[in-house]
Design an enzyme around this catalytic site. Structure first.
Site, PDB file in Angstrom:
ATOM      1  N   TYR A 142      -1.968   0.420  10.256  1.00 43.23           N
ATOM      2  CA  TYR A 142      -2.095  -0.488   8.672  1.00 43.23           C
ATOM      3  C   TYR A 142      -1.007  -0.370   7.925  1.00 43.23           C
ATOM      4  CZ  TYR A 142      -3.949  -1.180   3.907  1.00 43.23           C
ATOM      5  OH  TYR A 142      -4.032  -1.742   2.568  1.00 43.23           O
ATOM      6  N   THR A 167       0.811  -1.373  -0.037  1.00 42.46           N
ATOM      7  CA  THR A 167       0.166   0.111  -0.211  1.00 42.46           C
ATOM      8  C   THR A 167       0.994   1.127   0.049  1.00 42.46           C
ATOM      9  OG1 THR A 167      -1.495   1.428   1.492  1.00 42.46           O
ATOM     10  CG2 THR A 167      -0.031  -0.270   2.697  1.00 42.46           C
TER      11      THR A 167
HETATM   12  N1  NAD Z   1      -8.875  -1.169  -1.553  1.00 42.78           N
HETATM   13  C1  NAD Z   1      -7.926  -0.259  -1.483  1.00 42.78           C
HETATM   14  O1  NAD Z   1      -8.117   0.846  -1.856  1.00 42.78           O
HETATM   15  C2  NAD Z   1      -6.623  -0.927  -1.103  1.00 42.78           C
HETATM   16  C3  NAD Z   1      -5.277  -0.115  -1.305  1.00 42.78           C
HETATM   17  C4  NAD Z   1      -3.958  -0.533  -0.943  1.00 42.78           C
HETATM   18  C5  NAD Z   1      -3.970  -2.010  -0.723  1.00 42.78           C
HETATM   19  N2  NAD Z   1      -5.151  -2.547  -0.751  1.00 42.78           N
HETATM   20  C6  NAD Z   1      -4.684  -4.063  -0.299  1.00 42.78           C
HETATM   21  O2  NAD Z   1      -5.347  -5.182  -1.130  1.00 42.78           O
HETATM   22  C7  NAD Z   1      -5.623  -6.224  -0.468  1.00 42.78           C
HETATM   23  C8  NAD Z   1      -7.089  -6.507  -1.077  1.00 42.78           C
HETATM   24  O3  NAD Z   1      -8.036  -5.358  -0.396  1.00 42.78           O
HETATM   25  P1  NAD Z   1      -9.616  -5.366  -0.896  1.00 42.78           P
HETATM   26  O4  NAD Z   1     -10.136  -3.693  -1.051  1.00 42.78           O
HETATM   27  O5  NAD Z   1      -9.720  -6.223  -2.027  1.00 42.78           O
HETATM   28  O6  NAD Z   1     -10.242  -5.936   0.524  1.00 42.78           O
HETATM   29  P2  NAD Z   1     -11.409  -6.699   0.723  1.00 42.78           P
HETATM   30  O7  NAD Z   1     -11.733  -6.981   2.386  1.00 42.78           O
HETATM   31  O8  NAD Z   1     -12.362  -6.609  -0.254  1.00 42.78           O
HETATM   32  O9  NAD Z   1     -10.850  -8.127   0.447  1.00 42.78           O
HETATM   33  C9  NAD Z   1      -9.938  -8.859   1.251  1.00 42.78           C
HETATM   34  C10 NAD Z   1     -10.337 -10.273   1.083  1.00 42.78           C
HETATM   35  O10 NAD Z   1      -9.447 -11.185   1.912  1.00 42.78           O
HETATM   36  C11 NAD Z   1     -10.258 -12.260   2.977  1.00 42.78           C
HETATM   37  N3  NAD Z   1      -9.532 -12.340   4.111  1.00 42.78           N
HETATM   38  C12 NAD Z   1      -9.309 -11.324   5.118  1.00 42.78           C
HETATM   39  N4  NAD Z   1      -8.660 -11.855   5.896  1.00 42.78           N
HETATM   40  C13 NAD Z   1      -8.426 -13.070   5.746  1.00 42.78           C
HETATM   41  C14 NAD Z   1      -7.401 -14.408   6.165  1.00 42.78           C
HETATM   42  N5  NAD Z   1      -7.227 -14.450   7.383  1.00 42.78           N
HETATM   43  N6  NAD Z   1      -7.683 -15.585   5.722  1.00 42.78           N
HETATM   44  C15 NAD Z   1      -8.249 -16.024   4.311  1.00 42.78           C
HETATM   45  N7  NAD Z   1      -8.932 -14.595   3.836  1.00 42.78           N
HETATM   46  C16 NAD Z   1      -8.938 -13.749   4.501  1.00 42.78           C
HETATM   47  C17 NAD Z   1     -11.685 -11.444   2.894  1.00 42.78           C
HETATM   48  O11 NAD Z   1     -12.855 -12.237   3.347  1.00 42.78           O
HETATM   49  C18 NAD Z   1     -11.539 -10.693   1.498  1.00 42.78           C
HETATM   50  O12 NAD Z   1     -12.375 -11.533   0.416  1.00 42.78           O
HETATM   51  C19 NAD Z   1      -5.600  -5.997   1.042  1.00 42.78           C
HETATM   52  O13 NAD Z   1      -4.331  -6.710   1.289  1.00 42.78           O
HETATM   53  C20 NAD Z   1      -5.230  -4.687   1.061  1.00 42.78           C
HETATM   54  O14 NAD Z   1      -4.645  -4.155   2.220  1.00 42.78           O
HETATM   55  C21 NAD Z   1      -6.195  -2.267  -0.971  1.00 42.78           C
HETATM   56  O1  GDU Z   2     -16.410   9.305   3.656  1.00 41.56           O
HETATM   57  C1  GDU Z   2     -15.548   9.655   3.308  1.00 41.56           C
HETATM   58  C2  GDU Z   2     -14.425   8.714   3.148  1.00 41.56           C
HETATM   59  C3  GDU Z   2     -13.118   9.218   2.962  1.00 41.56           C
HETATM   60  N1  GDU Z   2     -12.870  10.516   2.795  1.00 41.56           N
HETATM   61  C4  GDU Z   2     -11.590  10.934   2.553  1.00 41.56           C
HETATM   62  O2  GDU Z   2     -11.199  10.631   1.520  1.00 41.56           O
HETATM   63  C5  GDU Z   2      -9.807   9.994   1.063  1.00 41.56           C
HETATM   64  C6  GDU Z   2      -9.567   8.749   0.843  1.00 41.56           C
HETATM   65  O3  GDU Z   2      -9.978   7.910   1.951  1.00 41.56           O
HETATM   66  P1  GDU Z   2     -10.444   6.339   1.596  1.00 41.56           P
HETATM   67  O4  GDU Z   2     -10.899   5.813   3.053  1.00 41.56           O
HETATM   68  O5  GDU Z   2     -11.170   6.164   0.342  1.00 41.56           O
HETATM   69  O6  GDU Z   2      -8.713   5.775   1.471  1.00 41.56           O
HETATM   70  P2  GDU Z   2      -7.540   5.886   2.013  1.00 41.56           P
HETATM   71  O7  GDU Z   2      -6.716   6.933   1.481  1.00 41.56           O
HETATM   72  O8  GDU Z   2      -7.693   6.309   3.567  1.00 41.56           O
HETATM   73  O9  GDU Z   2      -6.783   4.479   1.935  1.00 41.56           O
HETATM   74  C7  GDU Z   2      -6.876   3.658   0.862  1.00 41.56           C
HETATM   75  O10 GDU Z   2      -5.527   4.138   0.317  1.00 41.56           O
HETATM   76  C8  GDU Z   2      -4.609   3.680   1.236  1.00 41.56           C
HETATM   77  C9  GDU Z   2      -3.277   4.089   0.208  1.00 41.56           C
HETATM   78  O11 GDU Z   2      -3.306   5.547  -0.181  1.00 41.56           O
HETATM   79  C10 GDU Z   2      -4.378   2.427   1.718  1.00 41.56           C
HETATM   80  O12 GDU Z   2      -3.697   1.709   0.680  1.00 41.56           O
HETATM   81  C11 GDU Z   2      -5.953   1.972   1.853  1.00 41.56           C
HETATM   82  O13 GDU Z   2      -5.878   0.419   2.180  1.00 41.56           O
HETATM   83  C12 GDU Z   2      -6.931   2.135   1.353  1.00 41.56           C
HETATM   84  O14 GDU Z   2      -8.128   2.197   1.917  1.00 41.56           O
HETATM   85  C13 GDU Z   2      -9.217  10.583   2.694  1.00 41.56           C
HETATM   86  O15 GDU Z   2      -8.769  11.866   2.818  1.00 41.56           O
HETATM   87  C14 GDU Z   2     -10.653  10.572   3.465  1.00 41.56           C
HETATM   88  O16 GDU Z   2     -10.283  11.234   4.657  1.00 41.56           O
HETATM   89  C15 GDU Z   2     -13.827  11.380   3.336  1.00 41.56           C
HETATM   90  O17 GDU Z   2     -13.562  12.544   3.005  1.00 41.56           O
HETATM   91  N2  GDU Z   2     -15.205  11.204   3.449  1.00 41.56           N
END
Ligand code: NAD
Ligand code: GDU
Length: 330
Positions: free
Chosen positions: A142, A118
């Site tokens: 995180y 991330t």
């Molecule tokens: N969504 C974002 O913006 C974002 C940004 C940066 C990094 N990531 C990373 O991407 C990955 C996927 O995120 P996502 O947004 O798809 O989240 P998500 O919650 O939709 O997916 C996570 C999946 O992992 C499964 N899971 C959680 N813990 C588990 C465990 N211990 N064993 C088996 N399965 C498990 C959950 O059931 C789910 O299907 C994560 O590692 C997250 O940290 C996401």
């Molecule tokens: O209801 C909301 C939700 C979010 N935000 C703002 O929108 C921006 C983006 O927030 P998100 O919750 O969408 O995402 P984050 O930037 O907090 O985090 C995401 O991106 C990160 C990397 O930049 C991490 O990887 C993390 O897993 C992923 O959730 C932040 O400034 C947050 O404060 C609001 O103002 N209102």
């Protein structure tokens, strides 16, 4: 050769599963505990093993039975503010359990590992965009939970002779352009998800967390990468490793930031709906701005994004949210 996708029933993992199936030459096995994922997000030809990534007996059996040569490890807890209130839960889910998975992979001779890291590992950078060479300095549990996993992976790969790609995702958004999967977690906190729910009348309002940041309009700046482009980055990373490529750590973003207020404007314009926006205090753990230095992934891997367009990303998110609402009414 077969790929094990942990967290494959989740948001990003399910797009990776579709990318593998669409490529047509893979046996794909998903390991997911369904804590935030959905079995219906998976195509029928994909084998789902329901369980925990730290269950070493189950993972060993799965790897050996399906002759897994590569693991794409998505499973994690992902909500930054939750990690501030429950740090030990995040270190267990993201660090301790990843350690167990890496150990199982090393013991069973898995050759390649792709890790979902991330932008949060960079913390609060003074300038953007942020190259991979910038010193890491996470400001929330995180980010630290993921950075420790990056370090374990590098050390274990050196000691046990496998290769890896660490992908540092910036803010992931949008949905499969064919509408097959998307962000389905009901209480998701991500900005674009929450804003589309407000536009569709599923939420009464949207809060903007912080309007006093040192940015162009006072709200936070983020680099939003479309989720299928991100899945494609994993596909080219997998090809790179299987072709004998070296281990890499790469940012995944487009190199351009949008503010929270700009995103809200796009959601209102694309949806044609107005909704209440409340200006609220800062949320714990949020950096003011984070934008990817996006050159390395293009030079190291053959990655050409196809969906670098915030209007299209928002349109996909709206379409997915609408289809989810219909599914939930059925
Ligand atoms: N969504 C974002 O913006 C974002 C940004 C940066 C990094 N990531 C990373 O991407 C990955 C996927 O995120 P996502 O947004 O798809 O989240 P998500 O919650 O939709 O997916 C996570 C999946 O992992 C499964 N899971 C959680 N813990 C588990 C465990 N211990 N064993 C088996 N399965 C498990 C959950 O059931 C789910 O299907 C994560 O590692 C997250 O940290 C996401
Ligand atoms: O209801 C909301 C939700 C979010 N935000 C703002 O929108 C921006 C983006 O927030 P998100 O919750 O969408 O995402 P984050 O930037 O907090 O985090 C995401 O991106 C990160 C990397 O930049 C991490 O990887 C993390 O897993 C992923 O959730 C932040 O400034 C947050 O404060 C609001 O103002 N209102």
């Amino acid at each position: 050769m077969a790929v094990l996708v942990t967290g494959g029933a989740g948001y990003i993992g399910s797009h990776m599963v579709l990318a593998l199936v669409d490529a047509g030459h893979e046996e794909v096995v998903v390991l997911d505990d369904l804590s935030t994922g959905f079995d219906w997000a998976l195509p029928p030809e994909v084998r789902l093993v329901v369980g925990d990534v730290s269950d070493q007996a189950l993972v060993t059996e799965t790897i050996l039975r399906h002759r897994i040569d590569a693991i794409a490890h998505f499973a994690a807890k992902i909500v930054v503010p939750d990690s501030v209130t429950d740090p030990l839960g995040y270190y267990l889910a993201n660090t301790v359990k990843t350690r167990a998975l890496i150990e199982t992979a090393a013991r069973t001779g898995v050759k390649h590992f792709i890790f979902s890291s991330t932008a949060a590992v960079y913390g609060e950078p003074e300038t953007v965009p942020v190259p991979e060479t910038l010193a890491t300095n996470p400001i929330n549990p995180y980010g630290r939970s993921k950075l420790m996993s990056e370090w374990m992976l590098a050390d274990a790969a050196a000691a046990h002779g496998f290769t890896y790609v660490v992908l540092r995702y910036f803010n992931v958004a949008g949905a499969d352009p064919r509408g097959r999967t998307g962000q389905s977690t009901p209480n998701a906190t991500h900005l674009i998800k929450v804003a589309t729910q407000a536009a569709l009348g599923q939420r009464t309002h949207l809060e903007v967390f912080g309007t006093d940041y040192p940015t162009r309009d006072g709200s936070c700046l983020r680099d939003y990468i479309q989720v299928s482009d991100l899945a494609e980055a994993h596909m080219v990373a997998l090809n790179h490793l299987r072709s004998g490529g070296d281990s890499l750590t790469l940012n995944c973003g487009y190199g351009r930031g949008y503010s929270v207020l700009e995103v809200i404007e796009v959601v209102k314009r694309i949806s044609g709906r107005d909704f209440e926006v409340r200006l609220s205090p800062r949320r714990p753990g949020d950096p003011a701005q984070i934008v990817a230095g996006a050159d390395r992934i293009r030079s190291e891997l053959d990655w050409t994004p196809k969906h670098d367009d915030l209007d299209a990303i928002v349109a996909q998110a709206l379409a997915w949210e609408d289809s989810l609402a219909k599914r939930n009414r059925r």
